[in-house]
Motif scaffolding. Structure first.
Motif, mmCIF file in Angstrom:
data_model
loop_
_atom_site.group_PDB
_atom_site.id
_atom_site.type_symbol
_atom_site.label_atom_id
_atom_site.label_comp_id
_atom_site.label_asym_id
_atom_site.label_seq_id
_atom_site.Cartn_x
_atom_site.Cartn_y
_atom_site.Cartn_z
ATOM 1 N N GLY A 36 0.705 -1.396 0.362
ATOM 2 C CA GLY A 36 -0.313 -0.264 0.077
ATOM 3 C C GLY A 36 1.153 1.112 0.243
ATOM 4 N N PHE A 37 2.106 1.409 0.213
ATOM 5 C CA PHE A 37 2.756 2.487 0.191
ATOM 6 C C PHE A 37 3.783 2.382 -1.055
ATOM 7 C CE2 PHE A 37 2.337 1.274 4.439
ATOM 8 C CZ PHE A 37 2.598 2.601 4.817
ATOM 9 N N PRO A 38 3.732 3.771 -1.624
ATOM 10 C CA PRO A 38 4.358 3.876 -3.476
ATOM 11 C C PRO A 38 6.174 3.296 -3.111
ATOM 12 C CG PRO A 38 4.383 5.806 -1.953
ATOM 13 C CD PRO A 38 3.710 5.174 -0.935
ATOM 14 N N ASP A 39 6.962 3.635 -2.179
ATOM 15 C CA ASP A 39 7.697 2.851 -1.633
ATOM 16 C C ASP A 39 8.315 2.841 -0.787
ATOM 17 O OD1 ASP A 39 8.508 5.490 -1.213
ATOM 18 O OD2 ASP A 39 8.884 6.492 -3.223
ATOM 19 N N ARG A 40 9.521 1.848 -0.716
ATOM 20 C CA ARG A 40 10.380 1.296 0.870
ATOM 21 C C ARG A 40 10.558 3.005 1.780
ATOM 22 N NH1 ARG A 40 14.148 -3.114 2.349
ATOM 23 N NH2 ARG A 40 13.517 -3.521 0.430
ATOM 24 N N ALA A 41 10.706 4.039 1.107
ATOM 25 C CA ALA A 41 11.326 5.368 1.541
ATOM 26 C C ALA A 41 9.537 5.694 2.613
ATOM 27 C CB ALA A 41 11.490 6.694 1.178
ATOM 28 N N ALA A 42 8.495 5.663 1.807
ATOM 29 C CA ALA A 42 7.645 6.201 1.831
ATOM 30 C C ALA A 42 6.476 5.247 3.208
ATOM 31 C CB ALA A 42 6.427 6.353 1.552
ATOM 32 N N TRP A 43 7.509 3.634 3.668
ATOM 33 C CA TRP A 43 6.947 3.003 4.254
ATOM 34 C C TRP A 43 7.515 3.321 5.264
ATOM 35 C CZ3 TRP A 43 9.631 -0.712 5.453
ATOM 36 C CH2 TRP A 43 9.670 -2.280 6.635
ATOM 37 N N ARG A 44 8.670 3.623 5.695
ATOM 38 C CA ARG A 44 9.845 3.778 6.571
ATOM 39 C C ARG A 44 9.062 5.516 7.072
ATOM 40 N NH1 ARG A 44 16.009 2.528 4.465
ATOM 41 N NH2 ARG A 44 15.920 0.248 4.608
ATOM 42 N N ARG A 45 9.313 6.395 6.461
ATOM 43 C CA ARG A 45 8.378 7.375 7.239
ATOM 44 C C ARG A 45 7.224 6.974 7.802
ATOM 45 N NH1 ARG A 45 11.162 10.401 2.832
ATOM 46 N NH2 ARG A 45 8.821 9.221 1.456
ATOM 47 N N ASP A 46 6.461 6.368 6.768
ATOM 48 C CA ASP A 46 5.410 5.813 7.918
ATOM 49 C C ASP A 46 5.304 5.294 9.558
ATOM 50 O OD1 ASP A 46 2.022 5.870 8.145
ATOM 51 O OD2 ASP A 46 2.448 3.942 8.209
ATOM 52 N N ASN A 47 6.615 4.482 9.538
ATOM 53 C CA ASN A 47 6.949 3.848 10.324
ATOM 54 C C ASN A 47 7.422 4.342 11.300
ATOM 55 O OD1 ASN A 47 5.884 1.346 9.684
ATOM 56 N ND2 ASN A 47 8.552 0.638 8.399
ATOM 57 N N VAL A 48 8.322 5.660 11.190
ATOM 58 C CA VAL A 48 8.582 6.524 12.360
ATOM 59 C C VAL A 48 7.406 7.852 12.944
ATOM 60 C CG1 VAL A 48 10.337 8.514 12.719
ATOM 61 C CG2 VAL A 48 10.571 6.031 11.771
ATOM 62 N N ASP A 49 6.757 8.177 11.605
ATOM 63 C CA ASP A 49 5.224 8.735 11.661
ATOM 64 C C ASP A 49 4.502 8.219 12.895
ATOM 65 O OD1 ASP A 49 6.284 10.633 10.048
ATOM 66 O OD2 ASP A 49 4.228 10.584 8.875
ATOM 67 N N ARG A 50 4.241 6.513 13.100
ATOM 68 C CA ARG A 50 3.278 5.921 13.690
ATOM 69 C C ARG A 50 4.442 6.358 15.334
ATOM 70 N NH1 ARG A 50 -0.110 2.231 11.258
ATOM 71 N NH2 ARG A 50 -0.492 2.129 9.559
ATOM 72 N N LEU A 51 5.493 5.841 15.598
ATOM 73 C CA LEU A 51 5.870 5.638 16.647
ATOM 74 C C LEU A 51 5.965 7.371 17.674
ATOM 75 C CD1 LEU A 51 8.005 4.276 18.757
ATOM 76 C CD2 LEU A 51 9.855 5.989 17.828
ATOM 77 N N VAL A 52 5.872 8.315 16.785
ATOM 78 C CA VAL A 52 6.002 9.342 17.069
ATOM 79 C C VAL A 52 4.273 9.802 17.931
ATOM 80 C CG1 VAL A 52 5.813 11.892 16.373
ATOM 81 C CG2 VAL A 52 7.558 10.410 15.869
#
Length: 404
Positions: free
Chosen positions: A221-237
């Protein structure tokens, strides 16, 4: 497993009351952050070396607090989870090796509990500083204490650049890390929770962070790995912020990122810089979004460059960050590189003891800047170049209450 037992133990910890208000300083200006970091990783600032007696460790810690009072600071940002360990009796993670020299060994006292009580007794705020994902400054899980969650759950970790990290892409890792950190918030009336600049690790040339399995499992569901990684960090915050508000209303949440979000030649919204690292792209931390959308209470970008530095000019980054927070509810404090003052390996500007004082003078032109935090306690105490004394003489002649 260790993590499962710790999560079960968490349910038995009573809900804590709100942090007490600090006494107002009589006759003082109000609302200005004057802080310093106390780094414990590798014994950078405290304790001076592992294996000191409890009494000596305590005396050194109180010495740092007294130095903060001497220099009319009002906040100490104390690193209490440097490498997936703890400077308090945590049911989640082992005692830090930086206390005794042996990971998991009881130091004979409670450093975080003491720091909170003694800081408050001096009219100082105590912000508990956590590093979320760094497990070890080596890459060998077998060197961790046997009960360490990273050994109990080997699939949680990724070796990279000679170090060991938790994988931010695993939901169970994020849940564990969050609860391990929030345990300190439950136990102690800390004034804030503080993250530094480490999310996904800084890039290492020629190496890749191997999160393929996590990405294949959770990256749909994410366009690329970088977007997925940013979402992971966003979720932690977001999840950490929500947990703090639930456990101890009134305790704030602040983050001190690397000072460049993105360069303007990459993104028109970025700063007029040419930095080799950009938090959005390299650490997968969308720091600008967190500030603008009020996910955190304060942001303290590490503007660790001198005025006029070509790749990342302090004088260019300061107004950029002021614009980022303008109109938001996020407070802006500025991280200052006191450690560079007088260092002959740094650009010539840092050999002038007045460089840092000029930073504060420039910041005073931007009302969004609500104060400064100095890296770090060792240099605040020793002040080899006299740069801190110059800051105090020029800007801190009277005490100031921290911003609320």
């Amino acid at each position: 497993m260790f993590a499962t037992a710790a999560l079960a133990a968490l349910a038995t910890v009573p809900r804590a009351s709100a942090a007490p208000r600090r006494r107002a300083v009589r006759g003082a200006a109000t609302g200005e952050m004057r802080g310093m970091w106390v780094a414990t990783v590798t014994n950078r600032d405290w304790p001076s070396r592992p294996g000191l007696s409890a009494a000596r460790q305590r005396a050194e810690l109180l010495g740092h607090l007294d130095t903060a009072v001497r220099d009319r600071l009002n906040t100490v940002i104390f690193q209490v989870r440097p490498t997936a360990d703890a400077l308090w009796p945590s049911p989640y993670e082992p005692w830090s090796q930086y206390l005794t020299g042996t990971q998991g060994a009881h130091p004979g006292w409670d450093p975080l509990g003491t720091a909170v009580a003694e800081a408050h007794a001096r009219g100082l705020e105590l912000h508990a500083w956590f590093n979320p994902y760094r497990v070890a400054l080596h890459a060998d899980p077998a060197r961790l204490t046997a009960s360490h969650p990273a050994r109990q759950n080997p699939g949680w970790t990724v070796p990279y650049g000679g170090r060991l990290y938790y994988d931010p892409g695993l939901p169970q890792v994020r849940a564990f890390v969050r609860e391990a950190m929030l345990d300190a918030v439950r136990r102690y009336p800390v004034d804030a929770v503080h993250f530094d600049d480490y999310f996904y690790p800084y890039p290492v040339a020629g190496q890749s962070f191997d999160d393929d399995l996590a990405y294949d499992t959770h990256g749909g569901g994410f366009p690329d790995r970088a977007a997925w990684r940013r979402d992971n960090v966003d979720r932690l915050v977001r999840e950490t912020a929500a947990g703090i508000k639930e456990i101890r209303p009134g305790t704030r949440f602040g983050i001190s990122p690397f000072g460049v979000w993105r360069n303007a030649d990459v993104d028109g919204r970025g700063s007029a810089t040419h930095a080799g690292v950009q938090t959005y792209d390299d650490l997968h931390a969308d720091t600008r979004r967190w500030a603008r959308e009020n996910w955190i209470d304060y942001i303290c970008p590490q503007l660790y460059w001198n005025i006029g530095f070509a790749a990342a000019d302090y004088a260019a980054l300061l107004p950029w960050w002021a614009e980022v927070v303008r109109g938001s509810g996020t407070r802006l404090y500025v991280g200052e590189a006191l450690y560079k003052a007088g260092d002959p390996a740094q650009p010539a500007a840092w050999r002038d003891p007045a460089e840092l004082s000029r930073h504060l003078t420039l910041a005073a032109e931007h009302p969004e800047v609500r104060g400064h935090v100095f890296f770090a306690a060792r240099e605040v105490t020793a002040d080899p170049a006299g740069a801190m004394a110059r800051v105090v003489a020029d800007h801190y002649r009277r005490p100031a209450a921290p911003p609320r």
